[in-house]
Design an enzyme around this catalytic site. Structure first.
Site, short mmCIF file in Angstrom:
data_model
loop_
_atom_site.label_atom_id
_atom_site.label_comp_id
_atom_site.label_asym_id
_atom_site.label_seq_id
_atom_site.Cartn_x
_atom_site.Cartn_y
_atom_site.Cartn_z
N ASP A 185 3.36 5.51 -3.14
CA ASP A 185 3.05 6.16 -3.62
C ASP A 185 2.38 7.50 -2.33
OD1 ASP A 185 3.90 5.58 -6.30
OD2 ASP A 185 1.58 5.44 -6.92
N1 URA Z 1 1.69 0.02 -7.45
C1 URA Z 1 1.89 1.92 -7.37
O1 URA Z 1 1.36 2.29 -8.69
N2 URA Z 1 1.68 3.06 -6.51
C2 URA Z 1 1.92 2.12 -5.04
O2 URA Z 1 2.72 2.64 -4.03
C3 URA Z 1 2.68 1.21 -5.54
C4 URA Z 1 2.23 0.28 -6.16
#
Ligand code: URA
Length: 317
Positions: A185
């Site tokens: 993310d």
């Molecule tokens: N899970 C998430 O919620 N975000 C990420 O960036 C990776 C795994």
């Protein structure tokens, strides 16, 4: 000269990264999993015996221009198409376009097995020593880069608004079509693997492959036994989809910290899994992919190429 700025870039990169003109300085041959490794056949001009028997030219360490002509394969040569052309090899090794590589070759800047080779279509036999400015070149088919993604950067090759993970490395790999093998993310940080090896990326992302990814998580509430047991059983998300069993264990930074190991990659997976227990994720950092840990020395935005052994460790677990 001004004609080939990339050449300087490539050399500067070599110095910075402990590599020789983009070539890993380690004696280990660079053979990534799944890469086309077959560079069979021989240099039509020099053959396996290099310059032996070429008299004065050999003693002087030079060949007359035009002696390396890239003619048809010799008898006994396996498959002519398998040996890579010198212009392609040079372009890959120095980060040049094919036409820049041809210009460098015609200008007599590229040496093969101790002699100048001015034929862009000459074939580079397996084990041949190709050099530029006194340095051995190594043309890698693919690159594998470990990046420590900072916050605010998106896991994509291109984006109209935001800086991407590929933007962070593009200056050093201007001719590579890099992309992230797996996403984090925008607010998450840590290990992102960048490569131009499509089949390899497909392999590590394949759902059936279950390559483990390790995350360090900071929650807005203490980690509970209920969460740990729920993760182990397979969390059922708010939309009804059931996740594969995952590992959650107490982290090293107090009761709100956790280490999570996932074997799949669903959008916002960790945030959604903790969300089922009413817990919010404050910080999320990926610390390992497969058996390969993020290099702590990199720091936010830092990156480096992986060695062949490290690439193997990603899939080896
Ligand atoms: N899970 C998430 O919620 N975000 C990420 O960036 C990776 C795994």
């Amino acid at each position: 000269g001004g004609r080939m700025p990339c050449l300087r870039q490539a050399r500067a990169l070599g110095r910075r990264k402990g590599m020789v003109n983009g070539c890993h300085a380690s004696p280990e041959a660079y053979k990534p999993a799944g890469a086309a490794q077959a560079r069979k056949g021989r240099c039509p001009a020099f053959g396996r015996r290099g310059l032996r028997g070429k008299g004065k030219a050999r003693r002087m360490g030079v060949m007359r221009p035009g002696t390396c002509t890239g003619t048809a394969p010799q008898a006994g040569q396996k498959k002519e198409g398998a040996a890579v052309r010198l212009d392609k090899f040079t372009a890959k090794a120095l980060g040049l376009s094919r036409s820049e590589a041809r210009a460098a070759i015609r200008a007599g800047q590229i040496w093969m097995d101790g002699a100048v080779c001015r034929a862009p279509d000459a074939r580079v036999p397996e084990g041949a020593a190709v050099s530029h400015a006194g340095r051995l070149l190594c043309a890698k088919e693919f690159v594998y880069i470990m990046l420590d993604k900072p916050k605010g950067v998106v896991s994509a090759a291109e984006d109209e608004r935001d800086t991407t993970v590929v933007d962070l490395v593009r200056g050093e790999y201007p001719r590579r079509s890099l992309f992230p093998a797996g996403r984090l993310d925008k607010t998450s940080t840590g290990f992102v693997l960048l490569t131009d090896d499509g089949p390899f990326a497909h392999d590590i992302l394949a759902p059936g492959r279950h390559v483990e990814k390790v995350y360090s998580v900071l929650l807005d509430t203490p980690l509970t036994q209920e969460m740990i047991s729920g993760f182990e059983a397979g969390v059922c998300l708010a939309d009804g989809s059931r996740m594969l069993p995952a590992l959650a264990r107490p982290g090293a930074q107090g009761p709100c910290s956790a280490e999570v190991v996932l074997r799949q990659g669903v959008y916002h997976q960790i945030k959604r899994m903790f969300g089922v227990y009413g817990a919010g994720v404050r910080e999320l950092r990926r610390t390992a992919i497969g058996g390969l840990a993020l290099d702590a020395a990199l720091g936010p935005g830092g990156f480096r190429e992986l060695s062949p052994a490290e690439v193997a460790r990603i899939l080896g677990g």
